[in-house]
Design a protein around this motif. Structure first.
Motif, PDB file in Angstrom:
ATOM      1  N   ALA A   6     -19.746 -40.239  58.768  1.00  0.00           N
ATOM      2  CA  ALA A   6     -20.988 -41.000  58.884  1.00  0.00           C
ATOM      3  C   ALA A   6     -20.737 -42.441  58.483  1.00  0.00           C
ATOM      4  O   ALA A   6     -19.913 -42.724  57.606  1.00  0.00           O
ATOM      5  CB  ALA A   6     -22.076 -40.384  58.003  1.00  0.00           C
ATOM      6  N   CYS A   9     -25.006 -44.765  55.138  1.00  0.00           N
ATOM      7  CA  CYS A   9     -25.978 -43.682  54.978  1.00  0.00           C
ATOM      8  C   CYS A   9     -27.365 -44.183  54.585  1.00  0.00           C
ATOM      9  O   CYS A   9     -28.372 -43.621  55.002  1.00  0.00           O
ATOM     10  CB  CYS A   9     -25.479 -42.709  53.911  1.00  0.00           C
ATOM     11  N   ILE A  16     -29.207 -37.023  57.925  1.00  0.00           N
ATOM     12  CA  ILE A  16     -27.790 -36.815  58.254  1.00  0.00           C
ATOM     13  C   ILE A  16     -27.482 -35.330  58.327  1.00  0.00           C
ATOM     14  O   ILE A  16     -26.826 -34.855  59.278  1.00  0.00           O
ATOM     15  CB  ILE A  16     -26.890 -37.523  57.230  1.00  0.00           C
ATOM     16  N   CYS A  36     -18.567 -39.943  54.164  1.00  0.00           N
ATOM     17  CA  CYS A  36     -19.518 -41.050  54.298  1.00  0.00           C
ATOM     18  C   CYS A  36     -18.851 -42.355  53.873  1.00  0.00           C
ATOM     19  O   CYS A  36     -18.241 -42.423  52.804  1.00  0.00           O
ATOM     20  CB  CYS A  36     -20.757 -40.798  53.446  1.00  0.00           C
ATOM     21  N   PHE A  40     -24.143 -45.355  50.333  1.00  0.00           N
ATOM     22  CA  PHE A  40     -24.618 -43.981  50.182  1.00  0.00           C
ATOM     23  C   PHE A  40     -25.968 -43.945  49.476  1.00  0.00           C
ATOM     24  O   PHE A  40     -26.842 -43.170  49.801  1.00  0.00           O
ATOM     25  CB  PHE A  40     -23.583 -43.170  49.399  1.00  0.00           C
ATOM     26  N   THR A  78     -19.530 -32.900  50.821  1.00  0.00           N
ATOM     27  CA  THR A  78     -19.714 -34.301  51.198  1.00  0.00           C
ATOM     28  C   THR A  78     -18.897 -35.197  50.272  1.00  0.00           C
ATOM     29  O   THR A  78     -19.014 -35.091  49.052  1.00  0.00           O
ATOM     30  CB  THR A  78     -21.206 -34.685  51.118  1.00  0.00           C
ATOM     31  N   PHE A  80     -17.843 -39.310  49.590  1.00  0.00           N
ATOM     32  CA  PHE A  80     -18.250 -40.651  49.978  1.00  0.00           C
ATOM     33  C   PHE A  80     -17.591 -41.709  49.101  1.00  0.00           C
ATOM     34  O   PHE A  80     -17.100 -41.423  48.007  1.00  0.00           O
ATOM     35  CB  PHE A  80     -19.775 -40.794  49.920  1.00  0.00           C
ATOM     36  N   CYS A 257     -27.495 -45.099  59.748  1.00  0.00           N
ATOM     37  CA  CYS A 257     -28.293 -43.933  60.104  1.00  0.00           C
ATOM     38  C   CYS A 257     -29.696 -44.351  60.550  1.00  0.00           C
ATOM     39  O   CYS A 257     -30.593 -44.542  59.725  1.00  0.00           O
ATOM     40  CB  CYS A 257     -28.370 -42.983  58.913  1.00  0.00           C
ATOM     41  N   LEU A 264     -22.811 -41.138  63.578  1.00  0.00           N
ATOM     42  CA  LEU A 264     -22.112 -39.898  63.221  1.00  0.00           C
ATOM     43  C   LEU A 264     -21.079 -39.532  64.280  1.00  0.00           C
ATOM     44  O   LEU A 264     -21.336 -39.681  65.478  1.00  0.00           O
ATOM     45  CB  LEU A 264     -23.127 -38.762  63.067  1.00  0.00           C
TER      46      LEU A 264
END
Length: 511
Positions: A6, A9, A16, A36, A40, A78, A80, A257, A264
């Motif tokens: 991604a 974010c 997401i 990510c 974030f 996840t 990031f 996003c 993505l």
């Protein structure tokens, strides 16, 4: 292994994860991990929100706090990195990385981990030359300068990453490596973002520090965000030894996003089927952290990293086999990242807003445990000690100055206070190899914050916050006195060694 990446974010975790679920239903199988690339926004409460370097009207709680409180859990592992719009006080608790919520892992200021045998590295923040050679001196509560300098990349993190010798599979950065645009469809990029043209032609767009790391690490994949546009490139690295095989890096930058934006991408990467299905520390990286612990600087003093120039007794901090074995013994040969997340700050409660929540410089138990296990010092502990020492020193100096000034005034009634570009065909072909993942769930609608009240940016589109200079509210910037010729005679002078405390630093962050 199916891996999703991604772009920015901006705290939109729910959207997401909804999009990931949609991709899984339409794709060949489940997605194993999400990466990510910054911004974030791990915002836990109102105090965190005040530490985010954006104009007040763009400060929104979003949905991360629900994952932090345990109300929700990330459906996929996840990982990031930090960008330039973060809850910096939260991320500062984890300089070496750690869990910000169950199943959501922050890589730290710089970091390397492994998942199913895939080696994933990253560096947080964006490059600004005037802060690059400083130490990590910032701590909450931040002022107008440190709320931005806190996310600027420092040379110590780049230096640590350049000690790595083992191959890197994936690397994350928020801003792009400088010059990478010469290896993709530059014409299409400038058509989409025409205001990049001058920086591209001058070769000043992007981070020279990231470019340095790209040249050294030569990862298989490099993912970035920051500039809010999808862009693919293929960089063939030059080999020093004729016997070595040529390495290439597949670069991909993604958008932020928002509906109908390319934020993505899902790709297939090779992995080790025998490797554990859990997040692991990287032994070489831990060894470098341990070796460079004494190089940590928590002051604003500009400094250079050790190099082989006759001025340093040591300049090579790369991991030896013996040093790696020593680290493995300290960890009992168990590299699994412990699931030791704990709540360290009050979580946002929509029914009980607390706009005056106090900012606290916290020591995170995850970092304490990690540093004790590895035998290194928490940067935040050093910062707190330096702050206490400075406070004590300032108090002593103020007492001495007051006594000295009183004696002078009593004696005198009248006191005066004085790069080579690849072919365009090759770049265009590679750009098309990344398929679009942009079909969004119906719940992903454009909010009024995305469509109204936003200044028009240079490319004529609304929706992105356009900041003046560093995004500072001009009404909040104190006026600087250009001359002291009108200074009142009785005004007390600030000693030169204390002036840095009161100085304001100008900045010009973008995106």
């Amino acid at each position: 292994m199916r891996l999703a990446v991604a772009g920015c974010c901006h705290g939109e975790l729910d959207k997401i994860y909804e999009t990931l679920a949609l991709a899984e239903r339409r794709g060949p199988g489940r997605i194993d991990i999400l990466l990510c690339c910054g911004d974030f926004q791990a915002v836990r409460n109102e105090a965190d929100l005040r530490c985010m370097a954006v104009p007040p009207k763009y400060r929104h709680m979003q949905t991360f706090y629900r994952y932090y409180s345990g109300e929700k859990k990330a459906p996929v592992l996840t990982i990031f990195i930090g960008g330039n719009h973060e809850a910096s006080n939260h991320l500062q608790e984890l300089p070496y990385g750690g869990w910000v919520a169950p199943n959501i892992y922050y890589l730290g200021l710089a970091g390397v981990v492994k998942y199913r045998g895939v080696r994933i590295g990253g560096i947080s923040g964006i490059f600004k030359s005037h802060d690059y050679r400083k130490g990590h001196f910032e701590c909450p509560p931040y002022n107008a300068a440190t709320i931005r300098s806190i996310y600027h990349v420092r040379n110590i993190e780049v230096y640590k990453l350049k000690q790595l010798k083992q191959p890197m599979d994936i690397f994350l950065s928020h801003d792009w490596p400088r010059s990478i645009y010469h290896y993709g469809n530059k014409k299409q990029l400038l058509k989409t973002k025409s205001f990049f043209r001058q920086e591209v032609e001058n070769n000043t767009l992007g981070s020279p520090a990231a470019s340095e790391l790209l040249e050294h690490l030569k990862p298989t994949y490099w993912f970035s965000a920051h500039l809010h546009v999808k862009f693919a490139a293929l960089m063939q690295h030059q080999t020093m030894d004729k016997g070595q095989s040529t390495k290439a890096t597949k670069f991909l930058a993604l958008d932020k996003c928002l509906p109908h934006r390319d934020f993505l991408q899902v790709i297939e990467v090779e992995h080790d089927p025998s490797a554990p299905d859990s997040l692991e520390y990287d032994a070489e990286w831990l060894t470098v952290l341990r070796a460079t612990d004494d190089l940590i600087n928590v002051t604003e003093r500009l400094w250079n990293m050790p190099e082989n120039n006759g001025l340093h007794t040591r300049w090579d901090y790369s991991a030896t086999k013996e040093a790696i074995n020593e680290v493995l013994e300290r960890l009992n040969h168990d590299l699994k990242v412990p699931n030791n997340f704990s709540i360290t700050a009050a979580c946002y409660d929509p029914s009980k807003p607390q706009t005056q929540m106090q900012l606290v410089h916290r020591i995170n138990p995850q970092t304490t445990e990690f540093c004790a296990q590895l035998g290194i010092t928490d940067i935040n502990v050093r910062l707190q000690k330096a702050k206490e020492d400075q406070h004590l020193c300032d108090e002593i100096m103020l007492d001495e100055e007051e006594e000295y000034d009183d004696s002078i005034v009593s004696a005198h009634s009248d006191v005066n206070t004085p790069s080579v570009e690849p072919s365009s065909d090759q770049a265009s072909d590679f750009s098309a190899s990344f398929s679009d993942i942009r079909i969004l769930p119906s719940s992903m609608t454009v909010s009024s914050d995305d469509t109204s009240g936003s200044p028009v940016c240079k490319e004529g589109n609304s929706g992105d916050p356009v900041e003046v200079g560093d995004g500072k509210d001009l009404t909040m910037v104190p006026l600087k006195r250009l001359s002291d010729e009108h200074e009142p005679e009785q005004r007390k002078k600030i000693k030169r060694r204390n002036q840095a405390i009161y100085a304001a630093v100008d900045d010009n962050d973008t995106a």
